[in-house]
Design a protein around this motif. Structure first.
Motif, PDB file in Angstrom:
ATOM      1  N   GLN A   8      14.632  -1.448  46.894  1.00 23.21           N
ATOM      2  CA  GLN A   8      13.536  -2.372  47.185  1.00 23.21           C
ATOM      3  C   GLN A   8      12.710  -1.978  48.398  1.00 23.21           C
ATOM      4  O   GLN A   8      11.721  -2.625  48.701  1.00 23.21           O
ATOM      5  CB  GLN A   8      14.085  -3.799  47.364  1.00 23.21           C
ATOM      6  CG  GLN A   8      14.635  -4.382  46.082  1.00 23.21           C
ATOM      7  CD  GLN A   8      13.577  -4.423  44.990  1.00 23.21           C
ATOM      8  OE1 GLN A   8      12.501  -4.982  45.163  1.00 23.21           O
ATOM      9  NE2 GLN A   8      13.874  -3.809  43.864  1.00 23.21           N
ATOM     10  N   THR A   9      13.082  -0.902  49.071  1.00 21.31           N
ATOM     11  CA  THR A   9      12.322  -0.481  50.248  1.00 21.31           C
ATOM     12  C   THR A   9      11.322   0.615  49.881  1.00 21.31           C
ATOM     13  O   THR A   9      11.512   1.345  48.905  1.00 21.31           O
ATOM     14  CB  THR A   9      13.248   0.054  51.347  1.00 21.31           C
ATOM     15  OG1 THR A   9      13.875   1.255  50.872  1.00 21.31           O
ATOM     16  CG2 THR A   9      14.304  -0.973  51.733  1.00 21.31           C
ATOM     17  N   ALA A  10      10.289   0.741  50.673  1.00 13.50           N
ATOM     18  CA  ALA A  10       9.307   1.806  50.460  1.00 13.50           C
ATOM     19  C   ALA A  10       9.968   3.171  50.582  1.00 13.50           C
ATOM     20  O   ALA A  10       9.639   4.099  49.838  1.00 13.50           O
ATOM     21  CB  ALA A  10       8.165   1.675  51.466  1.00 13.50           C
ATOM     22  N   GLN A  11      10.931   3.304  51.495  1.00  5.99           N
ATOM     23  CA  GLN A  11      11.618   4.585  51.670  1.00  5.99           C
ATOM     24  C   GLN A  11      12.391   4.951  50.418  1.00  5.99           C
ATOM     25  O   GLN A  11      12.323   6.083  49.949  1.00  5.99           O
ATOM     26  CB  GLN A  11      12.561   4.539  52.870  1.00  5.99           C
ATOM     27  CG  GLN A  11      13.294   5.861  53.061  1.00  5.99           C
ATOM     28  CD  GLN A  11      14.220   5.856  54.261  1.00  5.99           C
ATOM     29  OE1 GLN A  11      14.240   4.915  55.038  1.00  5.99           O
ATOM     30  NE2 GLN A  11      14.987   6.911  54.410  1.00  5.99           N
ATOM     31  N   CYS A  12      13.128   4.004  49.847  1.00  7.90           N
ATOM     32  CA  CYS A  12      13.885   4.286  48.631  1.00  7.90           C
ATOM     33  C   CYS A  12      12.949   4.699  47.510  1.00  7.90           C
ATOM     34  O   CYS A  12      13.182   5.677  46.813  1.00  7.90           O
ATOM     35  CB  CYS A  12      14.710   3.077  48.196  1.00  7.90           C
ATOM     36  SG  CYS A  12      15.623   3.370  46.652  1.00  7.90           S
ATOM     37  N   ARG A  13      11.869   3.979  47.338  1.00 11.13           N
ATOM     38  CA  ARG A  13      10.942   4.272  46.239  1.00 11.13           C
ATOM     39  C   ARG A  13      10.265   5.629  46.417  1.00 11.13           C
ATOM     40  O   ARG A  13       9.939   6.292  45.444  1.00 11.13           O
ATOM     41  CB  ARG A  13       9.911   3.159  46.111  1.00 11.13           C
ATOM     42  CG  ARG A  13      10.562   1.885  45.610  1.00 11.13           C
ATOM     43  CD  ARG A  13       9.599   0.753  45.521  1.00 11.13           C
ATOM     44  NE  ARG A  13      10.306  -0.435  45.049  1.00 11.13           N
ATOM     45  CZ  ARG A  13       9.716  -1.524  44.637  1.00 11.13           C
ATOM     46  NH1 ARG A  13       8.401  -1.601  44.640  1.00 11.13           N
ATOM     47  NH2 ARG A  13      10.415  -2.547  44.234  1.00 11.13           N
ATOM     48  N   SER A  14      10.062   6.045  47.649  1.00 13.23           N
ATOM     49  CA  SER A  14       9.438   7.346  47.868  1.00 13.23           C
ATOM     50  C   SER A  14      10.432   8.496  47.722  1.00 13.23           C
ATOM     51  O   SER A  14      10.026   9.627  47.479  1.00 13.23           O
ATOM     52  CB  SER A  14       8.764   7.409  49.242  1.00 13.23           C
ATOM     53  OG  SER A  14       9.719   7.493  50.268  1.00 13.23           O
ATOM     54  N   GLU A  15      11.734   8.212  47.848  1.00  7.93           N
ATOM     55  CA  GLU A  15      12.751   9.256  47.762  1.00  7.93           C
ATOM     56  C   GLU A  15      13.468   9.306  46.416  1.00  7.93           C
ATOM     57  O   GLU A  15      14.009  10.341  46.044  1.00  7.93           O
ATOM     58  CB  GLU A  15      13.788   9.059  48.871  1.00  7.93           C
ATOM     59  CG  GLU A  15      13.228   9.259  50.258  1.00  7.93           C
ATOM     60  CD  GLU A  15      14.208   8.913  51.361  1.00  7.93           C
ATOM     61  OE1 GLU A  15      15.313   8.400  51.061  1.00  7.93           O
ATOM     62  OE2 GLU A  15      13.869   9.144  52.532  1.00  7.93           O
ATOM     63  N   ALA A  16      13.490   8.204  45.690  1.00 13.93           N
ATOM     64  CA  ALA A  16      14.219   8.134  44.426  1.00 13.93           C
ATOM     65  C   ALA A  16      13.543   8.999  43.363  1.00 13.93           C
ATOM     66  O   ALA A  16      12.350   8.836  43.093  1.00 13.93           O
ATOM     67  CB  ALA A  16      14.318   6.688  43.943  1.00 13.93           C
ATOM     68  N   LEU A  17      14.281   9.917  42.775  1.00  8.85           N
ATOM     69  CA  LEU A  17      13.745  10.800  41.745  1.00  8.85           C
ATOM     70  C   LEU A  17      13.142  10.009  40.596  1.00  8.85           C
ATOM     71  O   LEU A  17      12.119  10.393  40.033  1.00  8.85           O
ATOM     72  CB  LEU A  17      14.843  11.723  41.217  1.00  8.85           C
ATOM     73  CG  LEU A  17      14.437  12.736  40.149  1.00  8.85           C
ATOM     74  CD1 LEU A  17      13.366  13.690  40.659  1.00  8.85           C
ATOM     75  CD2 LEU A  17      15.651  13.502  39.673  1.00  8.85           C
ATOM     76  N   MET A  18      13.726   8.865  40.266  1.00 10.19           N
ATOM     77  CA  MET A  18      13.243   8.072  39.146  1.00 10.19           C
ATOM     78  C   MET A  18      12.118   7.109  39.545  1.00 10.19           C
ATOM     79  O   MET A  18      11.655   6.320  38.739  1.00 10.19           O
ATOM     80  CB  MET A  18      14.395   7.326  38.474  1.00 10.19           C
ATOM     81  CG  MET A  18      15.398   8.257  37.809  1.00 10.19           C
ATOM     82  SD  MET A  18      14.646   9.463  36.682  1.00 10.19           S
ATOM     83  CE  MET A  18      14.017   8.380  35.406  1.00 10.19           C
ATOM     84  N   MET A  19      11.662   7.198  40.769  1.00  8.83           N
ATOM     85  CA  MET A  19      10.443   6.480  41.193  1.00  8.83           C
ATOM     86  C   MET A  19       9.416   7.546  41.584  1.00  8.83           C
ATOM     87  O   MET A  19       8.999   8.294  40.747  1.00  8.83           O
ATOM     88  CB  MET A  19      10.749   5.513  42.348  1.00  8.83           C
ATOM     89  CG  MET A  19      11.431   4.224  41.904  1.00  8.83           C
ATOM     90  SD  MET A  19      10.454   3.206  40.762  1.00  8.83           S
ATOM     91  CE  MET A  19       9.135   2.636  41.818  1.00  8.83           C
TER      92      MET A  19
END
Length: 128
Positions: free
Chosen positions: A78-89
């Protein structure tokens, strides 16, 4: 993985699911180091140069064929960092500096098509 030798329209991208991933001519151009042809007058963040980004995109779409989805609804991303690092995002544009979420890794480990094996010496996708 099906590579279609055609440009996508503005707002379109690759797609993957149910055992098939389809991507456009820009993916072929990106993988081979050729110039990308922007689909929109104003280029979007996914249409960037560099072989690594296009390898990341190929991996993203291929993982859709194995049942992974975009984790934007996952409590774990749910964080911007996760979404920018997650391969599936959006992490595919940063490949190889992208990551799978723990729940995605667990899902893949249950697949009969995936073997849990770590590759220590990845080829450098930044090389020409």
């Amino acid at each position: 993985m099906a590579y279609v030798d055609a440009d996508h329209a503005c707002g379109q991208s690759g797609a993957g699911g149910s055992g098939l991933a389809v991507v456009s001519a820009n993916d072929l151009r990106g993988l081979s180091g050729e110039t990308i042809v922007p689909a929109c007058e104003k280029a979007n963040g996914a249409e960037i140069a560099g072989r690594c980004r296009w390898i990341g995109g190929m991996g993203h779409e291929m993982l859709h064929t194995l049942g992974l989805i975009h984790p934007d609804r996952s409590p774990a991303c749910q964080t911007a960092q996760c979404r920018s690092e997650a391969l599936m995002m959006h992490g595919y544009v940063k490949y190889p500096n992208a990551a799978l979420l723990k729940e995605e890794s667990l899902s893949l480990n249950r697949s009969l098509f995936v073997q849990d094996q770590r590759i220590e010496n990845l080829l450098d996708c930044t090389a020409p």
